[in-house]
Scaffold this motif. Structure first.
Motif, PDB file in Angstrom:
ATOM      1  N   GLY A 121     -37.744   6.076 -47.191  1.00 54.93           N
ATOM      2  CA  GLY A 121     -37.363   4.678 -47.228  1.00 54.93           C
ATOM      3  C   GLY A 121     -36.032   4.453 -46.537  1.00 54.93           C
ATOM      4  N   PHE A 122     -35.729   3.226 -46.305  1.00 57.28           N
ATOM      5  CA  PHE A 122     -34.481   2.861 -45.628  1.00 57.28           C
ATOM      6  C   PHE A 122     -33.275   3.398 -46.405  1.00 57.28           C
TER       7      PHE A 122
ATOM      8  N   GLN B 259     -38.929   2.875 -39.910  1.00 57.71           N
ATOM      9  CA  GLN B 259     -38.645   1.637 -40.640  1.00 57.71           C
ATOM     10  C   GLN B 259     -38.520   0.449 -39.688  1.00 57.71           C
ATOM     11  N   LYS B 260     -39.316   0.458 -38.631  1.00 58.64           N
ATOM     12  CA  LYS B 260     -39.170  -0.556 -37.587  1.00 58.64           C
ATOM     13  C   LYS B 260     -39.475  -1.975 -38.044  1.00 58.64           C
ATOM     14  N   GLU B 261     -40.181  -2.125 -39.150  1.00 56.78           N
ATOM     15  CA  GLU B 261     -40.516  -3.469 -39.628  1.00 56.78           C
ATOM     16  C   GLU B 261     -39.365  -4.156 -40.360  1.00 56.78           C
ATOM     17  N   ARG B 262     -38.311  -3.423 -40.640  1.00 58.18           N
ATOM     18  CA  ARG B 262     -37.172  -3.974 -41.386  1.00 58.18           C
ATOM     19  C   ARG B 262     -36.205  -4.715 -40.470  1.00 58.18           C
ATOM     20  N   LYS B 263     -35.663  -5.806 -40.967  1.00 58.76           N
ATOM     21  CA  LYS B 263     -34.666  -6.589 -40.220  1.00 58.76           C
ATOM     22  C   LYS B 263     -33.453  -5.710 -39.896  1.00 58.76           C
ATOM     23  N   GLU B 264     -33.073  -4.874 -40.851  1.00 61.80           N
ATOM     24  CA  GLU B 264     -31.914  -3.999 -40.663  1.00 61.80           C
ATOM     25  C   GLU B 264     -32.124  -3.053 -39.473  1.00 61.80           C
ATOM     26  N   SER B 265     -33.370  -2.607 -39.289  1.00 64.30           N
ATOM     27  CA  SER B 265     -33.677  -1.701 -38.183  1.00 64.30           C
ATOM     28  C   SER B 265     -33.487  -2.382 -36.843  1.00 64.30           C
TER      29      SER B 265
ATOM     30  N   THR C 206     -26.896  -8.415 -42.601  1.00 66.57           N
ATOM     31  CA  THR C 206     -28.230  -8.185 -43.163  1.00 66.57           C
ATOM     32  C   THR C 206     -28.278  -8.463 -44.668  1.00 66.57           C
TER      33      THR C 206
END
Length: 165
Positions: free
Chosen positions: A44-45, A89-95, A138
């Motif tokens: 996980g992130f 974790q490419k779907e996360r805004k942070e990524s 974020t």
């Protein structure tokens, strides 16, 4: 000739049925593999960020002790974790925003290559501030990063070791 046509037609039907059966078997295997892949563990992130936090800490003490080999190792561990965040974790805004760290990491990496303590310290401060800026953007402003005041592990010596000749 009339007898050959029914025989050829029968062979064609049997071949089609066998091909359909093989297609169905292959589809079942694909479905099973897709399910296994979906169930495979992926960090996980937070796990990635915890790893970066440890390497950030160790990097500071390596640089403060002018242990440039260790500093080089630790900064590349951070870079690898960032690459893995972008991969897993490419779907996360942070990524999507994590590349904002690149200029600070490049500056710090340069300071390590130059073995320049003053540039290391200023670049490390910039990296730390950039981490906090990313956290604010974020909505993770409650995760405040600071320059470490003690090593993360008591069983590691951060002093520069004598190099083998």
């Amino acid at each position: 000739m009339k007898q050959i046509f029914p025989i050829l037609f029968s062979i064609a039907l049997i071949s089609c049925n066998q091909q359909t059966d093989q297609t169905q078997l292959l589809q079942k295997r694909v479905d099973s593999l897709e399910h296994q892949l979906a169930e495979t563990y992926k960090p996980g992130f937070g796990e990635f960020m915890s790893g970066i936090q440890v390497h950030h800490n160790k990097l500071w003490f390596a640089g403060e002790n002018e242990n440039w080999k260790l500093a080089d190792f630790e900064i590349h561990e951070i870079m690898e974790a960032i690459d893995n965040i972008k991969k897993y974790q490419k779907e996360r805004k942070e990524s999507e925003m994590i590349d904002m760290l690149n200029p600070a990491l490049d500056s710090l990496n340069n300071a390590i290559k130059l073995k320049n303590p003053k540039l290391f310290k200023s670049s490390f401060i910039t990296l730390t501030n950039t981490c906090n800026q990313c956290h604010r953007q974020t909505q993770f402003e409650f995760n405040v990063v600071k320059i470490p005041d003690q090593p993360p592990f008591s069983n590691q010596d951060f002093r520069k070791q004598l190099e083998k000749k």
